[in-house]
Design an enzyme around this catalytic site. Sequence first.
Site, mmCIF file in Angstrom:
data_model
loop_
_atom_site.group_PDB
_atom_site.id
_atom_site.type_symbol
_atom_site.label_atom_id
_atom_site.label_comp_id
_atom_site.label_asym_id
_atom_site.label_seq_id
_atom_site.Cartn_x
_atom_site.Cartn_y
_atom_site.Cartn_z
ATOM 1 N N PHE A 58 -1.767 7.032 4.069
ATOM 2 C CA PHE A 58 -1.588 5.843 3.231
ATOM 3 C C PHE A 58 -0.289 5.086 3.527
ATOM 4 O O PHE A 58 -0.199 3.882 3.310
ATOM 5 C CB PHE A 58 -1.634 6.213 1.754
ATOM 6 C CG PHE A 58 -2.974 6.709 1.302
ATOM 7 C CD1 PHE A 58 -4.142 6.145 1.793
ATOM 8 C CD2 PHE A 58 -3.073 7.741 0.386
ATOM 9 C CE1 PHE A 58 -5.382 6.595 1.367
ATOM 10 C CE2 PHE A 58 -4.310 8.199 -0.044
ATOM 11 C CZ PHE A 58 -5.464 7.633 0.443
ATOM 12 N N HIS A 104 -11.653 -1.970 3.989
ATOM 13 C CA HIS A 104 -11.713 -2.016 2.523
ATOM 14 C C HIS A 104 -12.635 -3.103 2.003
ATOM 15 O O HIS A 104 -13.160 -3.006 0.894
ATOM 16 C CB HIS A 104 -10.317 -2.104 1.915
ATOM 17 C CG HIS A 104 -9.822 -0.734 1.591
ATOM 18 N ND1 HIS A 104 -10.183 -0.084 0.440
ATOM 19 C CD2 HIS A 104 -9.100 0.134 2.325
ATOM 20 C CE1 HIS A 104 -9.675 1.138 0.464
ATOM 21 N NE2 HIS A 104 -9.012 1.304 1.594
ATOM 22 N N HIS A 160 -4.534 5.679 -5.825
ATOM 23 C CA HIS A 160 -5.715 6.372 -5.303
ATOM 24 C C HIS A 160 -6.095 7.498 -6.251
ATOM 25 O O HIS A 160 -5.419 7.729 -7.231
ATOM 26 C CB HIS A 160 -5.424 6.951 -3.916
ATOM 27 C CG HIS A 160 -5.108 5.873 -2.934
ATOM 28 N ND1 HIS A 160 -3.850 5.360 -2.784
ATOM 29 C CD2 HIS A 160 -5.910 5.169 -2.097
ATOM 30 C CE1 HIS A 160 -3.874 4.398 -1.889
ATOM 31 N NE2 HIS A 160 -5.104 4.245 -1.447
ATOM 32 N N HIS A 171 -10.901 6.386 7.302
ATOM 33 C CA HIS A 171 -9.459 6.368 7.593
ATOM 34 C C HIS A 171 -9.139 7.397 8.679
ATOM 35 O O HIS A 171 -8.406 7.113 9.626
ATOM 36 C CB HIS A 171 -8.654 6.682 6.323
ATOM 37 C CG HIS A 171 -8.379 5.482 5.477
ATOM 38 N ND1 HIS A 171 -7.380 4.589 5.765
ATOM 39 C CD2 HIS A 171 -8.986 5.023 4.350
ATOM 40 C CE1 HIS A 171 -7.366 3.626 4.833
ATOM 41 N NE2 HIS A 171 -8.343 3.869 3.977
ATOM 42 N N HIS A 199 -7.794 -1.993 -4.971
ATOM 43 C CA HIS A 199 -8.019 -2.475 -3.610
ATOM 44 C C HIS A 199 -8.758 -3.813 -3.605
ATOM 45 O O HIS A 199 -8.561 -4.618 -2.700
ATOM 46 C CB HIS A 199 -8.759 -1.420 -2.770
ATOM 47 C CG HIS A 199 -7.880 -0.247 -2.404
ATOM 48 N ND1 HIS A 199 -7.643 0.782 -3.269
ATOM 49 C CD2 HIS A 199 -7.169 0.019 -1.273
ATOM 50 C CE1 HIS A 199 -6.814 1.654 -2.682
ATOM 51 N NE2 HIS A 199 -6.518 1.223 -1.476
ATOM 52 N N HIS A 252 -15.049 6.725 2.493
ATOM 53 C CA HIS A 252 -13.822 5.923 2.663
ATOM 54 C C HIS A 252 -12.728 6.715 3.382
ATOM 55 O O HIS A 252 -12.133 6.252 4.352
ATOM 56 C CB HIS A 252 -13.334 5.411 1.307
ATOM 57 C CG HIS A 252 -11.868 5.081 1.278
ATOM 58 N ND1 HIS A 252 -10.920 6.001 0.878
ATOM 59 C CD2 HIS A 252 -11.187 3.966 1.651
ATOM 60 C CE1 HIS A 252 -9.717 5.450 0.993
ATOM 61 N NE2 HIS A 252 -9.848 4.214 1.453
ATOM 62 N N HIS A 288 0.832 -1.199 0.000
ATOM 63 C CA HIS A 288 0.000 0.000 0.000
ATOM 64 C C HIS A 288 0.866 1.248 0.000
ATOM 65 O O HIS A 288 0.688 2.152 -0.812
ATOM 66 C CB HIS A 288 -0.920 -0.024 1.224
ATOM 67 C CG HIS A 288 -2.064 0.926 1.128
ATOM 68 N ND1 HIS A 288 -2.122 2.089 1.849
ATOM 69 C CD2 HIS A 288 -3.185 0.904 0.375
ATOM 70 C CE1 HIS A 288 -3.242 2.717 1.553
ATOM 71 N NE2 HIS A 288 -3.910 2.018 0.663
HETATM 72 CU CU1 C2O Z 1 -5.533 2.577 -0.295
HETATM 73 CU CU2 C2O Z 1 -8.306 3.083 2.061
HETATM 74 O O1 C2O Z 1 -6.757 3.352 0.995
#
Ligand code: C2O
Length: 539
Positions: free
Chosen positions: A304, A317, A147, A287, A156, A283, A126
């Site tokens: 990230f 995810h 992203h 995070h 993902h 999303h 990631h």
């Molecule tokens: Cu690659 Cu939720 O981020």
Amino acid sequence: MDTYSTRSFWLFGLLFSVSAAVLMSSVRLTTGSPIGVPNLQECQLATDTSVVGPLTTIQLNCCLPIPSGSVVEFSFDKYKSDTKRIRMPAQNVSADYIAKYRRAYELMRSLPQDDPRSLATQANIHCSFCNGAYKQAGNDSVLLQVHFSWVFLPWHRWYLYFHERILASLLGDPTFSLVFWNWDDQRDGGNVMPAMYLPNDSSLYDAKRNQANLPPTLVKLVPTITGNDSEIINQNLNAMYQDVVTNDNAELFMGGAYVTGTDLSNSTVLSAPLGGSIENGIHNAMHFWTGDPTQPLIQDMGTFTTASRDPIFYAHHSNVDRLWDKWRYGLPGGPRADHSEDDFLNTEFYFYDENASLVKVNVRDALDSSKLGYSYPDVAADELWINYSPSPVTSGSAVQAALASGVPVVGPYPQNGTISLGSGLTAIVAAPGNQSKSSDEREVLVIQRLTVTRDIFVAVLVFVNLPSAHSSTVTSSAEYVGTYNIIAAPGKTLTANVKMEIGDNLQRIGIQNETEVVLTLAVKGTQPITIDGLLIHYE
Ligand code: C2O
């Protein structure tokens, strides 16, 4: 590569990007060639932070191990499994499952760091593809970024697919499946941090989480949400409704085109809409909600570089992945369409499989989760956000009053120059009114050339017809359009044309025929943000 030459590379990259942007600013990047797999031999430090205080403590070398064997080309045949995996909601699994799930991460954590199947390498996958460790194939001057574009969902999905296979193989149990963190569920127990991640003697634990957000604290799908439980729930439901239900075409929901040459890592591509509503909205908000705010970049989940060091990342995810399927097949009005361009379908990625081999996959093979051998059960509480019907808190157009109180008119780029948002901006913006639109068009707000340096987390909330809105205004009403959440990555600048569906909001307020509306952009966070224009049109 040592730090000094990495810096030189960056400086060069920056200069190059700026001149490229000048050259390309009037060219729309609609065709190109699909993103190919990078050369893993050429890896650099994943991100070059400004060296301020605690930020230097972040581990930045995310370079991936290169297996000695040859690269496996993915095929459904090679990765066939006889059993169907069913990913269950994290709040509903049995004690037996939890024991197995803990054991799987114990095994993954105990592998040597450079084993492709270790949690350290899984996390570096990631980090490296999100923070610029590799260059794009066929364009040495642009870094790879998974992203902010249409590759977000399929990349993902593949990431979880192999992660799950690795866990299953470490356990020696081919039926083992991941769980999903059902944070969108506002009724049946999904909207808190699932209990199994909490014990600090467990492999599922991560110390860098927001200690104020342990159960029974409810998740907040917009980072500014406050209020009692029922107010939080309604705001969460509206966030789901706006981000998943009303943004109903591929570009708005999944994100825009990303092809060879598109620079999203330090973005200066002004035609890029960047990420879709699922990524930028709910999303990113999760995070931010999960990470530890006492860490400079809200590690682990809040940035990230470190997000997938936390096992909860994969359950988060998994829900994003479930919502993609839900958006595609499970909403009123019939199936929705993914992107279908060859540049999308032929995009390629690398992952490691359960044998620690490098596998090459493409986006085309990711689009049907059932072909990948897993599925999600129906979630009854989805109905709550699907049928959430936000009421307006205003009636009639706010334009006359706004004009009288000196609210500026802001038009599309380039007529305004650059406008600094400060803590917020209220503006009068032209709208299509009763111009006719074809059935495949949407009424879309474009925040043009929004530019921000990503040193800290920042969010831009959008309201319509509510000139008094600010960064703590309640977001459960029809005036709330959406939020653009920006995950921190120090030293990186993002310039985006941020898009949000706004037609449903105007209808609900009853101002869909107006040729001007009042928009408010409210900023959470102190990072300076500028925009170059506001446009509401059909597209
Ligand atoms: Cu690659 Cu939720 O981020």
